[in-house]
Design a protein around this motif. Structure first.
Motif, PDB file in Angstrom:
ATOM      1  N   LEU A 230      50.097  23.179  31.480  1.00 53.99           N
ATOM      2  CA  LEU A 230      51.152  23.937  30.812  1.00 53.99           C
ATOM      3  C   LEU A 230      51.274  25.305  31.489  1.00 53.99           C
ATOM      4  O   LEU A 230      50.305  26.072  31.532  1.00 53.99           O
ATOM      5  CB  LEU A 230      50.784  24.114  29.337  1.00 53.99           C
ATOM      6  CG  LEU A 230      51.805  24.848  28.478  1.00 53.99           C
ATOM      7  CD1 LEU A 230      53.118  24.070  28.392  1.00 53.99           C
ATOM      8  CD2 LEU A 230      51.236  25.083  27.075  1.00 53.99           C
ATOM      9  N   VAL A 231      52.436  25.560  32.065  1.00 59.20           N
ATOM     10  CA  VAL A 231      52.680  26.804  32.800  1.00 59.20           C
ATOM     11  C   VAL A 231      54.054  27.349  32.424  1.00 59.20           C
ATOM     12  O   VAL A 231      55.028  26.590  32.341  1.00 59.20           O
ATOM     13  CB  VAL A 231      52.649  26.564  34.328  1.00 59.20           C
ATOM     14  CG1 VAL A 231      53.085  27.819  35.091  1.00 59.20           C
ATOM     15  CG2 VAL A 231      51.270  26.115  34.780  1.00 59.20           C
ATOM     16  N   GLU A 232      54.114  28.637  32.191  1.00 60.05           N
ATOM     17  CA  GLU A 232      55.386  29.345  32.019  1.00 60.05           C
ATOM     18  C   GLU A 232      55.603  30.146  33.295  1.00 60.05           C
ATOM     19  O   GLU A 232      54.741  30.952  33.663  1.00 60.05           O
ATOM     20  CB  GLU A 232      55.284  30.284  30.812  1.00 60.05           C
ATOM     21  CG  GLU A 232      56.543  31.096  30.539  1.00 60.05           C
ATOM     22  CD  GLU A 232      56.357  32.065  29.375  1.00 60.05           C
ATOM     23  OE1 GLU A 232      55.301  32.730  29.297  1.00 60.05           O
ATOM     24  OE2 GLU A 232      57.284  32.171  28.539  1.00 60.05           O
ATOM     25  N   TYR A 233      56.705  29.894  34.005  1.00 62.16           N
ATOM     26  CA  TYR A 233      56.886  30.603  35.277  1.00 62.16           C
ATOM     27  C   TYR A 233      58.161  31.445  35.309  1.00 62.16           C
ATOM     28  O   TYR A 233      59.151  31.145  34.628  1.00 62.16           O
ATOM     29  CB  TYR A 233      56.820  29.646  36.466  1.00 62.16           C
ATOM     30  CG  TYR A 233      57.960  28.653  36.605  1.00 62.16           C
ATOM     31  CD1 TYR A 233      59.153  29.008  37.207  1.00 62.16           C
ATOM     32  CD2 TYR A 233      57.812  27.346  36.168  1.00 62.16           C
ATOM     33  CE1 TYR A 233      60.188  28.102  37.356  1.00 62.16           C
ATOM     34  CE2 TYR A 233      58.836  26.424  36.307  1.00 62.16           C
ATOM     35  CZ  TYR A 233      60.013  26.801  36.905  1.00 62.16           C
ATOM     36  OH  TYR A 233      61.040  25.902  37.036  1.00 62.16           O
ATOM     37  N   TYR A 234      58.069  32.499  36.120  1.00 65.52           N
ATOM     38  CA  TYR A 234      59.186  33.412  36.340  1.00 65.52           C
ATOM     39  C   TYR A 234      59.393  33.611  37.836  1.00 65.52           C
ATOM     40  O   TYR A 234      58.416  33.830  38.563  1.00 65.52           O
ATOM     41  CB  TYR A 234      58.873  34.801  35.787  1.00 65.52           C
ATOM     42  CG  TYR A 234      58.862  34.971  34.297  1.00 65.52           C
ATOM     43  CD1 TYR A 234      57.723  34.687  33.552  1.00 65.52           C
ATOM     44  CD2 TYR A 234      59.983  35.469  33.635  1.00 65.52           C
ATOM     45  CE1 TYR A 234      57.709  34.881  32.182  1.00 65.52           C
ATOM     46  CE2 TYR A 234      59.973  35.678  32.261  1.00 65.52           C
ATOM     47  CZ  TYR A 234      58.833  35.376  31.550  1.00 65.52           C
ATOM     48  OH  TYR A 234      58.821  35.586  30.198  1.00 65.52           O
ATOM     49  N   ILE A 235      60.612  33.573  38.286  1.00 64.38           N
ATOM     50  CA  ILE A 235      60.984  34.135  39.585  1.00 64.38           C
ATOM     51  C   ILE A 235      61.911  35.290  39.236  1.00 64.38           C
ATOM     52  O   ILE A 235      63.101  35.100  38.955  1.00 64.38           O
ATOM     53  CB  ILE A 235      61.677  33.101  40.491  1.00 64.38           C
ATOM     54  CG1 ILE A 235      60.757  31.888  40.702  1.00 64.38           C
ATOM     55  CG2 ILE A 235      62.069  33.752  41.824  1.00 64.38           C
ATOM     56  CD1 ILE A 235      61.437  30.700  41.367  1.00 64.38           C
ATOM     57  N   GLN A 236      61.326  36.481  39.156  1.00 65.23           N
ATOM     58  CA  GLN A 236      62.061  37.631  38.628  1.00 65.23           C
ATOM     59  C   GLN A 236      62.901  38.262  39.733  1.00 65.23           C
ATOM     60  O   GLN A 236      62.377  38.748  40.733  1.00 65.23           O
ATOM     61  CB  GLN A 236      61.066  38.636  38.061  1.00 65.23           C
ATOM     62  CG  GLN A 236      61.731  39.867  37.462  1.00 65.23           C
ATOM     63  CD  GLN A 236      60.711  40.748  36.782  1.00 65.23           C
ATOM     64  OE1 GLN A 236      60.177  40.414  35.739  1.00 65.23           O
ATOM     65  NE2 GLN A 236      60.418  41.894  37.384  1.00 65.23           N
ATOM     66  N   GLU A 237      64.182  38.282  39.519  1.00 66.98           N
ATOM     67  CA  GLU A 237      65.136  38.792  40.504  1.00 66.98           C
ATOM     68  C   GLU A 237      65.552  40.228  40.219  1.00 66.98           C
ATOM     69  O   GLU A 237      65.989  40.946  41.116  1.00 66.98           O
ATOM     70  CB  GLU A 237      66.369  37.880  40.518  1.00 66.98           C
ATOM     71  CG  GLU A 237      66.051  36.476  41.005  1.00 66.98           C
ATOM     72  CD  GLU A 237      65.764  36.469  42.507  1.00 66.98           C
ATOM     73  OE1 GLU A 237      66.668  36.801  43.287  1.00 66.98           O
ATOM     74  OE2 GLU A 237      64.629  36.139  42.895  1.00 66.98           O
ATOM     75  N   TYR A 238      65.465  40.615  38.971  1.00 66.69           N
ATOM     76  CA  TYR A 238      65.849  41.976  38.573  1.00 66.69           C
ATOM     77  C   TYR A 238      65.035  42.386  37.356  1.00 66.69           C
ATOM     78  O   TYR A 238      64.769  41.555  36.471  1.00 66.69           O
ATOM     79  CB  TYR A 238      67.348  42.055  38.209  1.00 66.69           C
ATOM     80  CG  TYR A 238      67.682  43.332  37.472  1.00 66.69           C
ATOM     81  CD1 TYR A 238      67.829  44.528  38.162  1.00 66.69           C
ATOM     82  CD2 TYR A 238      67.784  43.356  36.081  1.00 66.69           C
ATOM     83  CE1 TYR A 238      68.076  45.718  37.489  1.00 66.69           C
ATOM     84  CE2 TYR A 238      68.037  44.534  35.399  1.00 66.69           C
ATOM     85  CZ  TYR A 238      68.186  45.717  36.106  1.00 66.69           C
ATOM     86  OH  TYR A 238      68.415  46.883  35.436  1.00 66.69           O
ATOM     87  N   SER A 239      64.653  43.650  37.309  1.00 66.66           N
ATOM     88  CA  SER A 239      64.145  44.229  36.061  1.00 66.66           C
ATOM     89  C   SER A 239      64.369  45.729  36.154  1.00 66.66           C
ATOM     90  O   SER A 239      64.490  46.284  37.246  1.00 66.66           O
ATOM     91  CB  SER A 239      62.654  43.927  35.873  1.00 66.66           C
ATOM     92  OG  SER A 239      61.904  44.586  36.867  1.00 66.66           O
ATOM     93  N   ASN A 240      64.429  46.382  34.994  1.00 62.57           N
ATOM     94  CA  ASN A 240      64.608  47.833  34.995  1.00 62.57           C
ATOM     95  C   ASN A 240      63.271  48.552  34.918  1.00 62.57           C
ATOM     96  O   ASN A 240      63.222  49.768  34.837  1.00 62.57           O
ATOM     97  CB  ASN A 240      65.527  48.264  33.847  1.00 62.57           C
ATOM     98  CG  ASN A 240      64.953  47.920  32.490  1.00 62.57           C
ATOM     99  OD1 ASN A 240      64.040  47.100  32.375  1.00 62.57           O
ATOM    100  ND2 ASN A 240      65.493  48.520  31.444  1.00 62.57           N
TER     101      ASN A 240
ATOM    102  N   VAL B 242      57.685  38.287  41.684  1.00 59.77           N
ATOM    103  CA  VAL B 242      58.500  39.476  41.419  1.00 59.77           C
ATOM    104  C   VAL B 242      59.142  39.938  42.719  1.00 59.77           C
ATOM    105  O   VAL B 242      58.445  40.355  43.655  1.00 59.77           O
ATOM    106  CB  VAL B 242      57.646  40.605  40.812  1.00 59.77           C
ATOM    107  CG1 VAL B 242      58.477  41.873  40.643  1.00 59.77           C
ATOM    108  CG2 VAL B 242      57.069  40.160  39.473  1.00 59.77           C
ATOM    109  N   ARG B 243      60.453  39.858  42.772  1.00 54.60           N
ATOM    110  CA  ARG B 243      61.195  40.280  43.961  1.00 54.60           C
ATOM    111  C   ARG B 243      61.191  41.808  44.065  1.00 54.60           C
ATOM    112  O   ARG B 243      61.519  42.500  43.103  1.00 54.60           O
ATOM    113  CB  ARG B 243      62.635  39.760  43.860  1.00 54.60           C
ATOM    114  CG  ARG B 243      63.460  40.018  45.117  1.00 54.60           C
ATOM    115  CD  ARG B 243      64.885  39.488  44.963  1.00 54.60           C
ATOM    116  NE  ARG B 243      65.700  39.841  46.100  1.00 54.60           N
ATOM    117  CZ  ARG B 243      65.875  39.077  47.184  1.00 54.60           C
ATOM    118  NH1 ARG B 243      65.316  37.884  47.251  1.00 54.60           N
ATOM    119  NH2 ARG B 243      66.614  39.496  48.178  1.00 54.60           N
TER     120      ARG B 243
END
Ligand SMILES: *[C@@H]1O[C@H](CO)[C@@H](O)[C@H](O)[C@H]1NC(C)=O
Length: 220
Positions: A112-122, A167-168
């Motif tokens: 069980l994995v929750e994944y993110y490819i984060q393209e933007y954050s403030n 995290v980009r």
């Protein structure tokens, strides 16, 4: 997502996927012809809100959302089964308060994995835990983070699981193409294995009195 998050897991439009069923017509609402195989249209809507004002409008190939004074929310659009598809998104996000991020967001089971490819954050957005390295993809460097969620809600109930987070560095709220296979490969090299893929979406997430808006179309 942050600690209090609970996921809506309603999945629609899976009836036609049974093996041996006749191929649906190309103009079926659930499928489209992609190369030499049938690819499912965007059939999954992520819609989770815990408080504040979040006005979410999913469409057939994207979504828009405006929010103010928002507690944790994750809304978006995508596919009920994640793959190594190349996902192209286009639009905008404006953040006026709290934490706001835009990611390719999904889950696998076993593990069980929750994944993110984060393209933007403030701010730092989803980045937390241990940084395992970095790699280049789609015109930027991404940092890989690994973080354990202990007794948190998931698509398999409240349990303990890992988050894999790319995290980009060069944020792109306006969009671009995400070669998801590059992330899956980089994670595997770092020892982070995925299981069987569950849903996969482009999502806007916010928390901490988040304010702003997002509007995207996507394809993949
Ligand atoms: C994604 O794009 C790359 C080229 O950048 C291509 O080699 C690859 O086959 C594509 N993957 C999929 C799943 O379409």
């Amino acid at each position: 997502m942050v600690a209090l998050t609970y996921l809506a897991v309603a999945v629609s439009a899976i009836a036609s996927t049974v093996l041996g069923a006749p191929a649906p017509a190309a103009d079926s609402p659930d499928f489209e012809l992609g190369g030499d195989h049938l690819a499912r249209r965007q059939d999954y809507t992520q819609n989770y809100k815990t408080g504040g004002s979040v006005n979410f409008s999913p469409g057939s190939n994207g979504y828009s959302v405006t929010f103010s004074g928002a507690q944790d929310f994750v809304v978006g659009k995508g596919w009920s089964k994640g793959t190594s598809r190349n996902i192209t998104f286009s639009g905008s996000t404006t953040a006026s308060g709290g934490t706001v991020l835009v990611s390719i967001y999904g889950w696998s089971k076993n593990p069980l994995v929750e994944y993110y490819i984060q393209e933007y954050s403030n701010g730092q957005g989803a980045a937390q835990g241990t940084k395992l390295g970095s790699f280049d993809s789609d015109g930027s460097t991404y940092d890989i983070w690994h973080h354990q969620q202990v007794n948190q809600p998931s698509i398999s109930g409240t349990t303990t699981f890992w988050q894999y987070i790319s995290v980009r560095r060069d944020k792109r709220p306006g969009g671009g193409t995400v070669t998801t296979q590059n992330h899956f490969d980089a994670w595997a090299k770092a020892g982070l294995k995925l299981g069987s893929m569950d849903y996969q979406v482009l999502a806007t997430e916010g928390w901490g009195n988040a304010g702003g808006n997002s509007k995207y179309t996507l394809s993949g």
